[in-house]
Design an enzyme around this catalytic site. Structure first.
Site, PDB file in Angstrom:
ATOM      1  N   ASN A  73      -3.598  -5.294   5.477  1.00  0.00           N
ATOM      2  CA  ASN A  73      -3.326  -4.847   6.838  1.00  0.00           C
ATOM      3  C   ASN A  73      -1.844  -5.077   7.094  1.00  0.00           C
ATOM      4  O   ASN A  73      -1.132  -5.620   6.240  1.00  0.00           O
ATOM      5  CB  ASN A  73      -4.251  -5.532   7.858  1.00  0.00           C
ATOM      6  CG  ASN A  73      -4.062  -7.036   7.927  1.00  0.00           C
ATOM      7  OD1 ASN A  73      -2.963  -7.559   7.765  1.00  0.00           O
ATOM      8  ND2 ASN A  73      -5.147  -7.747   8.173  1.00  0.00           N
ATOM      9  N   GLU A  76      -0.731  -8.720   6.731  1.00  0.00           N
ATOM     10  CA  GLU A  76      -0.742  -9.159   5.332  1.00  0.00           C
ATOM     11  C   GLU A  76       0.429  -8.557   4.557  1.00  0.00           C
ATOM     12  O   GLU A  76       1.033  -9.229   3.722  1.00  0.00           O
ATOM     13  CB  GLU A  76      -2.075  -8.777   4.678  1.00  0.00           C
ATOM     14  CG  GLU A  76      -3.248  -9.565   5.204  1.00  0.00           C
ATOM     15  CD  GLU A  76      -4.598  -8.971   4.850  1.00  0.00           C
ATOM     16  OE1 GLU A  76      -5.599  -9.716   4.916  1.00  0.00           O
ATOM     17  OE2 GLU A  76      -4.688  -7.765   4.518  1.00  0.00           O
ATOM     18  N   ASP A 144     -13.278  -4.694   6.003  1.00  0.00           N
ATOM     19  CA  ASP A 144     -14.324  -4.646   4.978  1.00  0.00           C
ATOM     20  C   ASP A 144     -14.961  -3.258   4.916  1.00  0.00           C
ATOM     21  O   ASP A 144     -15.247  -2.742   3.838  1.00  0.00           O
ATOM     22  CB  ASP A 144     -15.398  -5.699   5.254  1.00  0.00           C
ATOM     23  CG  ASP A 144     -14.868  -7.120   5.100  1.00  0.00           C
ATOM     24  OD1 ASP A 144     -14.008  -7.338   4.229  1.00  0.00           O
ATOM     25  OD2 ASP A 144     -15.323  -8.007   5.848  1.00  0.00           O
TER      26      ASP A 144
END
Length: 187
Positions: A73, A76, A144
């Site tokens: 993301n 990150e 996820d």
């Protein structure tokens, strides 16, 4: 994890690898995905021409070197390149290409929350999919869902651009539901 358990895990993963269409390494930094295990899985998958998708954690993403695609993301991605990345396409692309070079992966697909996703390879941005998160209720599980849908569509033969489009749409659906949710085929 204990060395014996790690060896068993490696043995079992490599034993069944030829039976899968895609590998997902979803790292939560809990100690299971040790660098040596990651390297062996990625190398074996490459020999079998099986794509490896990584949902990364941590600052040093070079441990995923050789994977097909990394899906950080925006936060990150910023940690990995050690700077804050604003929601600006060219800055996301620059950071993603830096990560590409550091990690020797084919592509980086940055999930950007309400700004959608951006798929980047060495040539630049391949695709930019806008967000479908209008009416977002809960973002739990969106990453996820993105990775699972990306893997499923790639396993069905879709290229990265098409797979990232479907995965973005799927993640956009689950964020409109309470708590961790799923999306159906009909949706």
């Amino acid at each position: 994890i204990p060395p014996g358990l790690s060896a068993d895990l490696e043995y079992n993963v490599l034993k069944i690898l030829s039976q899968v269409d895609v590998v997902v390494l979803s790292d939560y930094l809990k100690g299971v995905l040790q660098p040596n295990l990651i390297r062996k899985i990625v190398e074996a998958a490459a020999c079998l021409k099986i794509p490896v998708i990584v949902d990364p954690k941590g600052e040093d993403l070079s441990r995923y070197s050789g994977a097909t695609i990394i899906t950080p993301n925006l936060e990150e991605l910023g940690h990995a390149v050690r700077r804050r990345i604003p929601q600006i396409d060219y800055q996301v692309e620059d950071a993603a290409q830096l990560l590409l070079r550091r990690c020797a992966v084919e592509a980086v697909c940055v999930t950007r929350g309400h700004c959608g996703v951006q798929l980047v390879d060495a040539s630049g941005t391949l695709a930019r999919h806008v967000s479908s998160t209008e009416g977002a209720v809960d973002v739990a599980g969106a990453g996820d869902t993105f990775v699972a849908t990306l893997a499923l569509t790639m396993a069905c033969g879709a290229d990265l651009e098409a797979a990232s489009h479907v995965a973005n749409a799927s993640a956009g659906i689950v964020v409109t539901k309470k708590s961790v949710a799923t999306t159906s085929h009909a949706e």
